[in-house]
Design an enzyme around this catalytic site. Structure first.
Site, short mmCIF file in Angstrom:
data_model
loop_
_atom_site.label_atom_id
_atom_site.label_comp_id
_atom_site.label_asym_id
_atom_site.label_seq_id
_atom_site.Cartn_x
_atom_site.Cartn_y
_atom_site.Cartn_z
N LYS A 157 -57.19 21.73 90.39
CA LYS A 157 -56.49 21.38 91.63
C LYS A 157 -57.51 21.09 92.70
O LYS A 157 -58.58 21.71 92.68
CB LYS A 157 -55.58 22.54 92.06
CG LYS A 157 -54.47 22.89 91.07
CD LYS A 157 -53.31 21.94 91.14
CE LYS A 157 -52.29 22.23 90.04
NZ LYS A 157 -51.03 21.51 90.14
N LYS A 183 -56.37 20.98 81.31
CA LYS A 183 -55.23 20.07 81.29
C LYS A 183 -55.33 19.11 82.47
O LYS A 183 -55.65 19.53 83.58
CB LYS A 183 -53.92 20.88 81.39
CG LYS A 183 -52.67 20.04 81.34
CD LYS A 183 -51.42 20.89 81.42
CE LYS A 183 -50.74 20.86 82.75
NZ LYS A 183 -50.45 19.56 83.34
N ASP A 185 -53.42 16.83 85.27
CA ASP A 185 -52.10 16.96 85.88
C ASP A 185 -51.28 15.70 85.62
O ASP A 185 -51.80 14.68 85.15
CB ASP A 185 -52.21 17.29 87.38
CG ASP A 185 -51.27 18.45 87.72
OD1 ASP A 185 -50.23 18.59 87.03
OD2 ASP A 185 -51.56 19.21 88.65
N GLU A 186 -49.99 15.78 85.94
CA GLU A 186 -49.09 14.72 85.52
C GLU A 186 -49.41 13.37 86.16
O GLU A 186 -49.11 12.31 85.60
CB GLU A 186 -47.63 15.11 85.79
CG GLU A 186 -47.18 15.12 87.25
CD GLU A 186 -47.61 16.38 88.02
OE1 GLU A 186 -48.26 17.25 87.41
OE2 GLU A 186 -47.29 16.47 89.23
N HIS A 275 -45.66 16.89 79.19
CA HIS A 275 -45.35 17.29 80.56
C HIS A 275 -43.98 16.70 80.88
O HIS A 275 -43.66 15.59 80.45
CB HIS A 275 -46.42 16.74 81.52
CG HIS A 275 -46.38 17.40 82.86
ND1 HIS A 275 -45.35 17.21 83.75
CD2 HIS A 275 -47.23 18.27 83.46
CE1 HIS A 275 -45.58 17.94 84.84
NE2 HIS A 275 -46.71 18.60 84.69
N LYS A 316 -43.05 28.69 90.55
CA LYS A 316 -42.65 27.99 91.77
C LYS A 316 -41.46 27.05 91.56
O LYS A 316 -40.95 26.48 92.52
CB LYS A 316 -43.84 27.18 92.29
CG LYS A 316 -44.24 25.98 91.43
CD LYS A 316 -45.51 25.29 91.93
CE LYS A 316 -45.87 24.11 91.05
NZ LYS A 316 -47.17 23.51 91.34
C1 3PG Z 1 -48.14 21.61 86.02
O1 3PG Z 1 -48.70 20.67 85.47
O2 3PG Z 1 -47.24 22.28 85.49
C2 3PG Z 1 -48.52 21.97 87.43
O3 3PG Z 1 -49.42 21.10 87.97
C3 3PG Z 1 -48.84 23.41 87.57
O4 3PG Z 1 -49.69 23.72 88.65
P1 3PG Z 1 -49.79 25.19 89.24
O5 3PG Z 1 -50.18 26.12 88.15
O6 3PG Z 1 -50.86 25.11 90.32
O7 3PG Z 1 -48.46 25.51 89.84
#
Ligand code: 3PG
Length: 422
Positions: A157, A183, A185-186, A275, A316
């Site tokens: 991140k 991983k 991210d999307e 994803h 979240k």
């Molecule tokens: C995912 O790909 O599921 C999210 O980007 C998760 O990110 P986070 O662990 O910071 O909520």
């Protein structure tokens, strides 16, 4: 000649056969329509009918009518309807064609105020048309060294914007700290600030170094999401670089593209991480759309090895039936390989005991912010996650484990406690 009308699609005495695809819908009929009238319209439009009565020469017609065969009215408006579809309605191995029937025009019909495809019971004849996953939960030991613990993954991140240098540096720290998988991210694919090929080549080279250093296999869920031919090219590139996994944003890329990628993945021994970005456009409303349970079924048939299924309310994202979906992904489906469910979205070391209580250990746990937001940085964050998993698997309270010589976990608990972020 025979007449085909809506009433022909309702038969409450019909018992689905072993070869029918049986779908459960929740339906709120339009205010001027009975449940029976709405149910027969749903069965008709999703199979072979239309709004007008038809007169067809029987000799020229294969009867592919669906049957609304059970109606359970709720206390509120609407209820549940079971529709049985004959397998001959469907083209072998085409998820697009199946969804155009069972989740197609009916989603927008005036006859219903709302309609949600809740669940499907897939007959063996249809399932056999799909490859299913190659590895499923076996990735934990076939491609990684996770053993009996959850597979651990992290996404750097901020999710986009990091340079390749920064991305690779974070990856190195996270692997050293104890995660198995990096991983993407999307929405990180091939942008100028962190180009695909450079990122993959350098990250996988570091993964090999860390595998050597730690004695545990380290690998990378590389987001290949793009136009289909480009996804194929990217998957081949990952394989050439020695990677064992690819990631696809399955909903935005589309199921036909996933099916193409599944073939390529098999040629190159790659596992597919799904994803589910955009799934909530279909499944968030509990009265309309397509449930996550159904999307997960579709994903398993199309052959993904992992799929995000939520966090049982501990992260979240909106709470959903994560345990029920996970159980389906691992259930017997005529010998089809299972799928490793991924818990992701707002997880951190302070909720891992509750997560494992809710979902067991046969899962992947992905934490982005919950690792990189650690007060002492990414490596400490990864250690804290691993320590939290150890404690949870031993049944030791997290705070006790933190106090027994695990300062990284202690710092994470001091920061986040057991909060569920929003
Ligand atoms: C995912 O790909 O599921 C999210 O980007 C998760 O990110 P986070 O662990 O910071 O909520």
């Amino acid at each position: 000649m025979t007449g085909i009308e809506y009433d022909d699609f309702l038969d409450l005495d019909y018992e689905p056969t072993g070869t029918d695809l049986v779908c459960e819908f929740s339906i709120a009929p339009a205010s001027d329509m009975s449940m029976e009238a709405a149910a027969s319209r749903v069965a008709s439009e999703s199979a072979n009918g239309t709004w007008a009565a038809l007169h067809v020469d029987e000799a020229e017609l294969t009867d592919l009518s669906a049957v609304a065969c059970d109606i359970r009215e709720n206390a509120g408006p609407g209820g549940n309807v079971t529709v049985a579809y004959p397998t001959d309605l469907f083209e072998d191995g085409s998820m697009a064609q199946i969804l155009s029937c069972i989740a197609g025009n009916i989603m927008g019909m005036k006859a219903v105020d709302s309609i949600r495809l809740e669940d499907c019971k897939w007959p063996e004849t249809l399932v056999e048309g799909f490859p299913g996953p190659q590895f499923g939960t076996a990735v934990a030991h076939e491609k990684l060294d996770a053993g009996d613990r959850p597979v651990l993954a992290t996404v750097p991140k901020p999710k986009v914007g990091l340079s390749t240098d920064a991305h690779v540096d974070i990856a190195e720290q996270a692997w050293r700290g104890g995660v198995d998988l990096l991983k993407d991210d999307e929405n990180l694919t091939d942008q100028y600030f962190n180009p695909f090929e450079d990122r993959v080549e350098r990250s996988l080279s570091v993964a090999r170094e860390l595998t050597e250093e730690t004695g545990e296999k380290k690998d990378y869920l590389v987001n290949i999401t793009a136009e289909t031919d480009e996804m194929v090219r990217r998957a081949e590139f990952v394989a050439d670089q020695g990677g064992g996994f690819i990631m696809v944003d399955v909903v935005t890329a589309g199921w036909s593209a996933v099916q193409t990628v599944r073939d390529v993945a098999e040629k190159h021994d790659l596992a597919i991480h799904a994803h589910r970005a955009m799934h909530a456009a279909f499944d968030r409303m509990d009265h309309h759309g397509v449930s996550m349970r159904t999307l997960a079924q579709v994903a398993r048939l199309c052959g993904v090895d992992h799929i995000h299924t939520g966090t049982a309310g501990l992260g979240k994202l909106e709470n959903e039936d994560t345990p029920g979906i996970n159980a389906w992904l691992k259930s017997d489906l005529y010998g089809t390989t299972d799928v490793l469910p991924v818990a992701s979205g707002g997880l951190h070391p302070g909720v891992i005991d509750a997560l494992i209580d809710a979902l067991g250990t046969d899962i992947a746990i992905q934490a982005g912010g919950g690792i990189h937001g650690h007060p002492d940085g990414t490596e400490a964050g990864a250690r804290a996650l691993r320590q939290s998993v150890e404690a949870s698997m031993q049944g030791v309270p997290l705070r006790d484990h933190a106090d027994a010589g695990n300062p990284e976990l202690a710092a994470a608990l001091d920061k986040w406690g057991a909060e569920t972020p929003r």
